[in-house]
Write a protein that holds these residues in place. Structure first.
Motif, mmCIF file in Angstrom:
data_model
loop_
_atom_site.group_PDB
_atom_site.id
_atom_site.type_symbol
_atom_site.label_atom_id
_atom_site.label_comp_id
_atom_site.label_asym_id
_atom_site.label_seq_id
_atom_site.Cartn_x
_atom_site.Cartn_y
_atom_site.Cartn_z
ATOM 1 N N ALA A 202 0.858 -1.158 0.199
ATOM 2 C CA ALA A 202 -0.098 0.024 0.006
ATOM 3 C C ALA A 202 0.864 1.258 0.041
ATOM 4 O O ALA A 202 0.506 2.254 -0.569
ATOM 5 N N MET A 206 0.873 4.246 -2.716
ATOM 6 C CA MET A 206 0.699 5.910 -2.629
ATOM 7 C C MET A 206 1.798 6.597 -3.046
ATOM 8 O O MET A 206 1.530 7.702 -3.665
ATOM 9 N N PHE A 211 -3.583 5.599 -5.221
ATOM 10 C CA PHE A 211 -4.358 5.849 -3.898
ATOM 11 C C PHE A 211 -5.586 4.809 -3.893
ATOM 12 O O PHE A 211 -5.903 4.258 -2.651
ATOM 13 N N ALA A 214 -4.171 1.577 -2.958
ATOM 14 C CA ALA A 214 -3.529 1.370 -1.840
ATOM 15 C C ALA A 214 -4.893 1.343 -0.533
ATOM 16 O O ALA A 214 -4.714 0.571 0.248
ATOM 17 N N GLU A 215 -5.776 2.090 -0.721
ATOM 18 C CA GLU A 215 -7.139 1.828 0.294
ATOM 19 C C GLU A 215 -7.542 0.610 0.105
ATOM 20 O O GLU A 215 -7.690 -0.059 1.328
ATOM 21 N N ASN A 234 -1.688 4.637 8.073
ATOM 22 C CA ASN A 234 -1.508 4.837 6.487
ATOM 23 C C ASN A 234 -2.881 4.980 5.851
ATOM 24 O O ASN A 234 -2.886 5.780 4.994
ATOM 25 N N CYS A 238 -3.965 7.917 3.308
ATOM 26 C CA CYS A 238 -4.546 7.669 2.264
ATOM 27 C C CYS A 238 -5.862 8.348 1.997
ATOM 28 O O CYS A 238 -6.089 8.787 0.822
ATOM 29 N N SER A 239 -6.552 8.228 3.016
ATOM 30 C CA SER A 239 -8.019 8.896 3.020
ATOM 31 C C SER A 239 -8.066 10.430 2.613
ATOM 32 O O SER A 239 -8.663 11.070 1.825
ATOM 33 N N HIS A 241 -5.547 11.817 0.731
ATOM 34 C CA HIS A 241 -5.331 11.750 -0.553
ATOM 35 C C HIS A 241 -6.589 11.778 -1.228
ATOM 36 O O HIS A 241 -6.745 12.148 -2.468
ATOM 37 N N SER A 246 -10.986 11.156 7.525
ATOM 38 C CA SER A 246 -9.956 9.986 8.210
ATOM 39 C C SER A 246 -10.396 10.126 9.638
ATOM 40 O O SER A 246 -9.472 9.231 10.403
#
Length: 281
Positions: A202, A206, A211, A214-215, A234, A238-239, A241, A246
């Motif tokens: 992940a 990123m 992304f 990755a999520e 992480n 990620c959230s 981006h 988050s």
């Protein structure tokens, strides 16, 4: 002819975070005493910490100390004091497991110079891998690369060599990110998919701007362990981006790991923001 490595699979499961698999496969008959001690050190959950008494082997005593350090922050000072006493004891101070535990604890304390006093001499793949981590935390990828070369000369295919290579590639960035991703992908095909491997893939995604992928990987990791701090951290990044909230992940991280660096930074930013508001009110 080299003696058989009875703990090969157990070690690899442990390195990659497949702890339940390690525990399930730890009942190995007729182990030599030295291997039995290492087996018990790897299988922390096999041992009730309170059952490790003063007569236990030094490596087990060291593992108990690490367990006490991680589980009870209030006793941190006394735990570190005991550790320093053991390290100063000429009879046990050079034990490789004790030096490894010392490196881990002092790295947690962000006292990297003290950690390196005990780990820099190396001697085992675990110590070399820890040195790579310490140097990367010190932003000295050049020293980390030297340690990795030693590992590659010893055993290029060793799981810790592969992991250390991936960590270094992530730190260097650029075209090395794809190489790191391929290492994690290769490990995921050889061994059970763990939170460590999923987080590794992940983070690579990123770095490469993927992304959404990755999520997906991080949510799979969260299903395996809903309280894993690195997965939560992480997911927060990620959230953000992805333009998603988050707050759920940050709340869980604050609750479970109030001393995590991301929590400290978020709290500091919130306090600075409050001060700024008050100064113009």
């Amino acid at each position: 002819m080299a003696a058989p490595d009875h703990l090969f699979n157990l070690r690899n499961h442990f390195y990659l975070g497949a702890f339940q698999s390690a525990i399930n496969n730890s009942d190995i008959p007729n182990l030599p005493q030295e291997d039995a001690v290492e087996r018990d050190c790897l299988g922390l959950s096999l041992l009730v910490v309170n059952e490790i008494d003063d007569s236990a082997a030094t490596p087990l005593q060291a593992v108990k100390l690490l367990a006490l350090y991680l589980s009870n922050p209030d006793n941190k000072e006394s735990t570190i004091s005991s550790l320093k006493e053991w390290l100063a004891d000429p009879a046990i101070g050079n034990n490789s497991t004790l030096r490894l535990i010392a490196g881990i604890i002092f790295m947690h304390e962000e006292d990297y110079n003290e950690a390196l006093k005990h780990t820099n001499a190396g001697g085992t793949m675990e110590l070399h891998a820890l040195n790579v981590q310490i140097f990367l935390k010190m932003h000295r990828s050049d020293y980390a690369e030297r340690q990795l070369r030693v590992m590659q000369q010893t055993d290029e295919d060793h799981t810790l060599t592969q992991l250390a290579s991936a960590w270094l590639n992530l730190a260097v960035g650029g075209s090395k990110i794809q190489e790191a991703y391929l290492i994690f992908q290769d490990l995921s095909e050889k061994y059970p998919m763990t939170g460590l491997i999923l987080n590794g893939k992940a983070v690579c995604c990123m770095h490469m701007g993927n992304f959404d992928e990755a999520e997906t990987l991080l949510l799979e990791a969260l299903n395996k362990d809903a309280k894993d701090p690195e997965t939560l951290a992480n997911l927060i990044v990620c959230s953000l981006h992805l333009g998603k909230s988050s707050s759920r992940y940050l709340s869980q991280l604050k609750l479970s790991y109030p001393h995590h660096i991301l929590v400290k930074r978020a709290t500091s930013a919130e306090e600075n923001f409050e001060r700024a508001i008050q100064s113009v009110a």
